[in-house]
Design a protein around this motif. Structure first.
Motif, short mmCIF file in Angstrom:
data_model
loop_
_atom_site.label_atom_id
_atom_site.label_comp_id
_atom_site.label_asym_id
_atom_site.label_seq_id
_atom_site.Cartn_x
_atom_site.Cartn_y
_atom_site.Cartn_z
N PHE A 71 81.84 26.07 6.67
CA PHE A 71 82.58 24.85 6.37
C PHE A 71 81.98 23.69 7.17
O PHE A 71 82.62 23.10 8.03
CB PHE A 71 84.06 25.03 6.69
N SER A 72 80.74 23.39 6.86
CA SER A 72 79.99 22.36 7.59
C SER A 72 78.81 21.94 6.73
O SER A 72 78.44 22.64 5.78
CB SER A 72 79.49 22.93 8.93
N ASN A 73 78.21 20.81 7.11
CA ASN A 73 76.96 20.44 6.46
C ASN A 73 75.80 21.28 6.98
O ASN A 73 74.77 21.41 6.34
CB ASN A 73 76.66 18.95 6.69
N GLY A 74 75.99 21.88 8.16
CA GLY A 74 74.94 22.69 8.76
C GLY A 74 75.51 23.79 9.63
O GLY A 74 76.27 24.63 9.15
N LYS A 75 75.16 23.77 10.91
CA LYS A 75 75.56 24.83 11.83
C LYS A 75 77.03 24.70 12.25
O LYS A 75 77.58 23.60 12.29
CB LYS A 75 74.70 24.81 13.11
N THR A 76 77.62 25.84 12.60
CA THR A 76 78.92 25.86 13.25
C THR A 76 78.70 25.97 14.76
O THR A 76 77.56 26.14 15.21
CB THR A 76 79.76 27.05 12.77
N ILE A 83 72.04 30.37 19.37
CA ILE A 83 70.74 29.80 19.76
C ILE A 83 70.67 29.68 21.28
O ILE A 83 69.69 30.07 21.91
CB ILE A 83 70.54 28.42 19.09
N LEU A 84 71.73 29.13 21.86
CA LEU A 84 71.76 28.92 23.31
C LEU A 84 71.70 30.24 24.08
O LEU A 84 71.15 30.32 25.18
CB LEU A 84 73.01 28.13 23.71
N LEU A 85 72.27 31.29 23.49
CA LEU A 85 72.25 32.61 24.13
C LEU A 85 70.92 33.33 23.93
O LEU A 85 70.70 34.41 24.48
CB LEU A 85 73.39 33.47 23.58
N THR A 338 77.52 20.94 17.50
CA THR A 338 76.47 21.17 18.48
C THR A 338 76.91 20.72 19.87
O THR A 338 76.69 21.43 20.87
CB THR A 338 75.18 20.43 18.06
N ILE A 339 77.56 19.56 19.94
CA ILE A 339 78.03 19.05 21.24
C ILE A 339 79.11 19.97 21.83
O ILE A 339 79.08 20.30 23.02
CB ILE A 339 78.57 17.61 21.09
N GLN A 342 77.44 23.14 23.09
CA GLN A 342 76.64 22.91 24.30
C GLN A 342 77.52 22.79 25.53
O GLN A 342 77.19 23.32 26.59
CB GLN A 342 75.78 21.65 24.12
N ARG A 343 78.66 22.12 25.40
CA ARG A 343 79.55 21.96 26.54
C ARG A 343 80.38 23.21 26.81
O ARG A 343 80.89 23.40 27.92
CB ARG A 343 80.44 20.73 26.35
N SER A 344 80.49 24.09 25.81
CA SER A 344 81.12 25.40 26.03
C SER A 344 80.15 26.32 26.76
O SER A 344 80.56 27.09 27.64
CB SER A 344 81.51 26.03 24.69
#
Length: 364
Positions: A71-76, A83-85, A338-339, A342-344
């Protein structure tokens, strides 16, 4: 000439070493990542269900190249967290995963799902939180078969990250829908949050009994600031609906307290609270700091602010998607997701997480 040859050899060797470095895969920070939640993180589990809550059509997924059920234009947020992991790919949906794929984790999330069993039923089929936990138990049985014995599987699962983001639909598609549900007449907001937390606690204990040890519990976002809430209950179409946000904060405070209780009761596990509400409020209050120009209208949808209905099949979305906080009536854009992720993962403020961020949780 000799000097030139030496330089050429050095450059060639440097290129070769860099190429080899690119070919070497970095290991993920954890062996696997398991995801529980609703439409904010569903990546296709509802595609095969008889449900209105589906996103397997254009313009959903426009920036991924195709609609996937996100339910997004791209990534959830969980795509970005994967990716971060350090994972090479996004974590697959339970409906699509097979064989040894499960060893890197599974996404069980289902749009319209809630902590309460009846939540979201007016939208059709969905996999409730308890149903997602049951699916995880089936996965654990498969992990035991693949790895050979229960002790090896338990040790493996204890190193994995588990993110759980439940509760939004228990408000959106239950408590604040009195025409379809009686909960708002049965409970005041404090009592309702207590009921949800009690049910939540029981499901977490089930996950613990089946090997989960590293938990990140994601709080409810500021639902009263969504285009849908603004269309339904904001006098000017911009001011967040405090009646909804107040109830969300009550739930989040109790969720944070539950993290304390679980950490005290489960010495061999670690629980942390992710303050999605606070991060989202920061984005809405300081949009230019994050590159946003629009915080209250949806990129696609129908009605005031695009908040009456979610994206219609084939509807062209806005072109400046990275400048919008909201993709549709309820869900953030890839840029906002994404923001939040990243902050999580790595807290920017001490209020972003409690007591630790996901990057620290991964290292335990």
């Amino acid at each position: 000439m000799e000097s030139y040859l030496r330089k050429w050899c050095l450059v060639s060797m440097l290129v070769m070493f860099l190429s080899l470095g690119l070919m070497i895969k970095a290991e993920p920070q954890v062996p696997c990542y398991f995801i529980f939640g609703d439409s904010l993180v569903d990546n296709g589990n509802n595609n095969r269900l008889i449900s209105v809550a589906r996103a397997d059509y254009f313009p959903y997924g426009i920036d991924l190249g195709r609609p996937t059920g996100r339910f997004s234009n791209g990534k959830t947020t969980v795509d970005e967290l994967a990716i971060l992991l350090g994972f090479d790919n996004y974590i697959p949906a339970y409906s699509d995963v097979s064989g040894e794929q499960i060893l890197q984790g599974v996404n069980y999330a289902s749009a319209a799902a809630g902590i309460r069993e009846e939540t979201g039923q007016q939208l059709g089929q969905r996999i409730t939180f308890s149903g997602q936990v049951q699916n995880y138990k089936s996965t654990v049985s498969q992990v035991v078969q693949i790895l050979g014995d229960e002790n090896t599987a338990a040790d493996y699962l204890s190193k994995c990250i588990y993110t759980i983001g439940m509760g939004s639909n228990d408000y959106l598609n239950n408590y604040f829908m009195p025409q379809s549900y009686s909960t708002s007449r049965q409970y005041n907001p404090d009592q309702y949050a207590d009921d949800l937390i009690s049910r939540y606690y029981n499901q977490l204990n089930d996950l613990y009994r089946y090997g989960a040890r590293k938990f990140a519990l994601v709080g409810i976002g500021a639902i009263g600031c969504s285009p849908n809430a603004l269309a339904q209950g904001s006098p000017d179409g911009r001011t967040c609906v405090e009646r909804i946000n107040s109830a969300n904060r009550i739930f989040n405070n109790k969720l944070k307290s539950m993290v304390n209780r679980l950490n005290n009761n489960r010495a061999d596990a670690k629980f942390t609270y992710i303050n999605a509400y606070g991060v989202f409020q920061d984005i809405i209050s300081n949009p230019s700091q994050y590159g946003f120009t629009d915080t209250n209208t949806a990129c696609c949808g129908v009605g005031r602010n695009g908040g009456q209905l979610t994206c219609l099949p084939g509807q062209p979305p806005c072109l400046n998607r990275d400048e919008h906080v909201f993709w549709d009536a309820f869900h953030p854009t890839d840029a906002a997701n994404t923001i939040i992720a990243q902050r999580s993962y790595q807290a920017q403020s001490s209020s972003d997480v409690y007591p630790i961020d996901i990057s620290t949780l991964a290292q335990l």
